[in-house]
Design an enzyme around this catalytic site. Structure first.
Site, PDB file in Angstrom:
ATOM      1  N   GLY A 319       0.813  -1.212   0.000  1.00  0.00           N
ATOM      2  CA  GLY A 319       0.000   0.000   0.000  1.00  0.00           C
ATOM      3  C   GLY A 319       0.844   1.257   0.000  1.00  0.00           C
ATOM      4  O   GLY A 319       1.948   1.279  -0.545  1.00  0.00           O
ATOM      5  N   GLU A 320       0.278   2.331   0.583  1.00  0.00           N
ATOM      6  CA  GLU A 320       0.981   3.604   0.741  1.00  0.00           C
ATOM      7  C   GLU A 320       1.337   4.260  -0.599  1.00  0.00           C
ATOM      8  O   GLU A 320       2.219   5.113  -0.666  1.00  0.00           O
ATOM      9  CB  GLU A 320       2.254   3.430   1.570  1.00  0.00           C
ATOM     10  CG  GLU A 320       2.015   2.810   2.923  1.00  0.00           C
ATOM     11  CD  GLU A 320       3.312   2.478   3.651  1.00  0.00           C
ATOM     12  OE1 GLU A 320       4.336   3.148   3.376  1.00  0.00           O
ATOM     13  OE2 GLU A 320       3.303   1.561   4.479  1.00  0.00           O
ATOM     14  N   GLY A 321       0.687   3.859  -1.687  1.00  0.00           N
ATOM     15  CA  GLY A 321       0.979   4.444  -2.992  1.00  0.00           C
ATOM     16  C   GLY A 321       2.027   3.696  -3.789  1.00  0.00           C
ATOM     17  O   GLY A 321       2.311   4.067  -4.933  1.00  0.00           O
TER      18      GLY A 321
END
Length: 377
Positions: A319-321
């Site tokens: 996640g987190e971009g």
């Protein structure tokens, strides 16, 4: 605020320009179809930019909305409740996967604290100055925030989109830094798609065991009971079952589409916000790309509803971009190929037609002997 007003403000990418881009693709030296989905990406960018040939993606930007969700107190996340601050700190220090990738790809990173549950003094002023509230409510038993806070968060996302568009950003990679965010996102997707909690419950970016998955499923089930009565109003839905960070991402996506600024979506949180935005403005998804398959069932459900096919499937669940950022070079490659590959030389047509305007002349015989020969005598 009525999010349905965006429906009149958002237009699709230019269809005429896309047809021009398709025609130009047919004239390139590389055979049609040989570049696979890169052709489609180049044509999509041309339509978004209203430019043939397509311009290079030169000013991408990574935008991450950060927040804590008190539903994480139920043990539904692989991280402790209220620890999203640590994700932000690691990104700022360059010690997280998304920070490493952003540095490697030379993409500027912007982090927006919308509802972190920490003291503002722990983070730079540029990160915390937009905070709407401290943490979002426990959506299984209470609203995530008030209606006024939801509107404030949506307007914050709109303002961030305007700032990026005005600064020359030509493509945004959108992600989140949250703890408990996937639970809120799954609730929104289940509510909007009319599915049960078990269909959308995943294991999050940090991963959870079976007991935590059961707790998460129960929390989403209870949150769904509170979400369904307000399905007719997107803002009320975000206030009841989303969170300030999700509301800000929704506003960002809608205003980005108004400003004709393409966005690559990361994981389930971005997908859930996109689904809410689609409910408000049905043309908006034409401005978005799905970066990657996150493994979250709610993401798959949302992307299917919006007819968005992820660019990558590498099993990246952090996640987190990170997944969306990994897709950026693919989009940039598509733009470069569409713009820089040469066109074939036009074929020279040779006119082989015969002029039949006058009949072929037959010479008269010059003597009696010639005439006899012609008669077969």
């Amino acid at each position: 605020m009525n999010l349905d007003d965006f429906s009149d403000l958002i237009q699709r990418p230019d269809g005429g320009v896309r047809r021009e881009a398709e025609e130009r693709r047919e004239r390139l030296t590389v055979s049609p179809g040989a570049l696979g989905r890169l052709d489609e990406l180049g044509e999509w960018l041309s339509a978004a930019q209203q430019s043939v040939p397509v311009r290079a993606v030169e000013q991408p930007r990574l935008v991450l909305f950060a927040g804590d969700h008190k539903v994480a107190e139920l043990g539904v996340s692989g991280r402790p409740a209220g620890s999203a601050y640590e994700l932000v700190r690691a990104a700022l220090d360059g010690a997280s996967p998304v920070a490493v990738l952003a540095r490697r790809f030379s993409v500027p990173m912007r982090i927006v604290d919308v509802c972190l549950d920490c003291d503002p003094e722990l983070l730079p002023e540029s990160v915390v100055r937009h905070r709407v509230r401290r943490g979002s409510g426990r959506i299984d038993v209470e609203d995530a925030m008030s209606l006024e806070e939801a509107e404030q968060a949506v307007r914050l996302g709109m303002a961030i989109a305007d700032e990026e568009a005005d600064s020359g950003t030509d493509l945004v990679v959108l992600g989140d830094l949250s703890v408990g965010g996937t639970t809120a996102a799954a609730t929104l997707v289940a509510a909007l798609c009319g599915t049960d909690a078990s269909v959308v419950t995943g294991r999050g970016g940090a991963g959870i065991d079976d007991l935590a998955w059961m707790r998460k499923c129960a929390a989403i089930r209870d949150a769904l009971r509170r979400a369904r009565p307000v399905l007719g109003d997107q803002l009320e839905l975000l206030a009841a079952s989303g969170g300030a960070d999700l509301a800000a991402m929704t506003g960002f996506l809608l205003q980005s589409a108004v400003r004709r600024m393409p966005v690559i979506l990361d994981g389930v949180v971005a997908a859930a916000c996109a689904l809410v935005a689609q409910r408000a403005a049905f043309r908006a998804p034409d401005w978005w790309l799905a970066g990657q398959v996150s493994g979250e069932p709610a993401q798959a459900k949302a992307l299917d509803r919006m007819a968005l096919t992820p660019l990558l499937d590498h099993g990246v669940t952090v996640g987190e971009g990170s997944g969306a950022l990994l897709a950026l070079p693919l989009v940039q490659a598509a733009a470069a190929l569409a713009a820089e590959l040469p066109e074939r030389e036009p074929e020279q047509v040779v006119d082989e037609s015969v002029d039949e305007s006058e009949p072929e002349s037959v010479s008269e015989p010059k003597s009696v002997s010639e005439a006899a020969a012609l008669d077969g005598v």
